[in-house]
Design a protein around this motif. Structure first.
Motif, mmCIF file in Angstrom:
data_model
loop_
_atom_site.group_PDB
_atom_site.id
_atom_site.type_symbol
_atom_site.label_atom_id
_atom_site.label_comp_id
_atom_site.label_asym_id
_atom_site.label_seq_id
_atom_site.Cartn_x
_atom_site.Cartn_y
_atom_site.Cartn_z
ATOM 1 N N ASN A 68 0.818 -1.223 0.000
ATOM 2 C CA ASN A 68 0.000 0.000 0.000
ATOM 3 C C ASN A 68 0.849 1.268 0.000
ATOM 4 N N VAL A 69 1.872 1.280 -0.830
ATOM 5 C CA VAL A 69 2.718 2.461 -0.998
ATOM 6 C C VAL A 69 2.347 3.090 -2.336
ATOM 7 N N ARG A 70 1.918 4.342 -2.278
ATOM 8 C CA ARG A 70 1.524 5.041 -3.505
ATOM 9 C C ARG A 70 2.602 6.055 -3.874
ATOM 10 N N GLU A 71 2.693 6.357 -5.164
ATOM 11 C CA GLU A 71 3.659 7.358 -5.631
ATOM 12 C C GLU A 71 3.386 8.713 -4.985
ATOM 13 N N GLU A 72 2.116 9.014 -4.698
ATOM 14 C CA GLU A 72 1.763 10.300 -4.096
ATOM 15 C C GLU A 72 2.321 10.424 -2.680
ATOM 16 N N ASP A 73 2.616 9.282 -2.037
ATOM 17 C CA ASP A 73 3.144 9.282 -0.676
ATOM 18 C C ASP A 73 4.654 9.457 -0.636
ATOM 19 N N LEU A 74 5.285 9.530 -1.808
ATOM 20 C CA LEU A 74 6.741 9.610 -1.871
ATOM 21 C C LEU A 74 7.197 11.023 -2.202
ATOM 22 N N GLU A 75 8.189 11.475 -1.488
ATOM 23 C CA GLU A 75 8.819 12.763 -1.776
ATOM 24 C C GLU A 75 10.216 12.444 -2.310
ATOM 25 N N GLU A 76 10.498 12.908 -3.524
ATOM 26 C CA GLU A 76 11.725 12.535 -4.200
ATOM 27 C C GLU A 76 12.571 13.772 -4.472
ATOM 28 N N GLN A 77 13.864 13.680 -4.156
ATOM 29 C CA GLN A 77 14.797 14.772 -4.431
ATOM 30 C C GLN A 77 16.002 14.197 -5.159
ATOM 31 N N PHE A 78 16.565 14.997 -6.035
ATOM 32 C CA PHE A 78 17.743 14.586 -6.785
ATOM 33 C C PHE A 78 18.905 15.487 -6.378
ATOM 34 N N VAL A 79 20.002 14.893 -5.987
ATOM 35 C CA VAL A 79 21.169 15.646 -5.556
ATOM 36 C C VAL A 79 22.395 15.120 -6.297
ATOM 37 N N ARG A 80 23.455 15.875 -6.243
ATOM 38 C CA ARG A 80 24.680 15.452 -6.918
ATOM 39 C C ARG A 80 25.303 14.297 -6.160
ATOM 40 N N SER A 81 25.773 13.358 -6.915
ATOM 41 C CA SER A 81 26.376 12.166 -6.345
ATOM 42 C C SER A 81 27.837 12.443 -6.010
ATOM 43 N N SER A 82 28.465 11.504 -5.333
ATOM 44 C CA SER A 82 29.889 11.621 -5.052
ATOM 45 C C SER A 82 30.525 10.279 -5.330
ATOM 46 N N GLY A 83 31.819 10.250 -5.337
ATOM 47 C CA GLY A 83 32.518 8.990 -5.544
ATOM 48 C C GLY A 83 32.888 8.766 -6.988
#
Length: 117
Positions: free
Chosen positions: A22-37
């Motif tokens: 019961n996990v909906r896309e509307e329940d997700l908060e997504e952020q994109f950040v710069r990676s490292s490594g």
């Protein structure tokens, strides 16, 4: 939910698991950040690392294993589902694997103790 840069089978599995838990896309908060490594200039120029938060439970995960943002989005969702499943008390595949290894080590230890006695 849009498909990610993984096989269709994995995309279908992700949809089934999200529906089961019961996990909906509307329940997700997504952020994109710069990676490292590792990854060189590519990871320095693009925001390929994914930070995902499940708002109802407050569980946060981060995925930056791959250079592809789409693959990292899939990996973050997969890890989030594993953590939600572990929080509900259901036994996950990883938990079963660890329990099996623990049994094997106990058997070996008992055999070694018998041998020494």
């Amino acid at each position: 939910m849009a498909g990610f840069a993984v096989s269709e089978e994995k995309n279908r599995w992700l949809q089934r698991e999200m529906a089961r838990l019961n996990v909906r896309e509307e329940d997700l908060e997504e952020q994109f950040v710069r990676s490292s490594g590792s990854g060189g200039q590519h990871v320095n120029k693009t925001s390929s690392s994914v930070f995902l938060r499940h708002i109802p439970s407050g569980i946060c995960v981060s995925a930056s294993r791959e250079r592809s943002q789409s693959v990292n989005r899939f990996l973050a969702r997969r890890e989030l589902l594993e953590r939600i499943e572990a929080q509900t008390g259901a036994e996950t595949g990883e938990m079963r694997r660890i329990a099996r290894l623990r049994k094997q080590k106990n058997r070996r230890r008992r055999r070694a103790e018998k041998k020494d006695a």
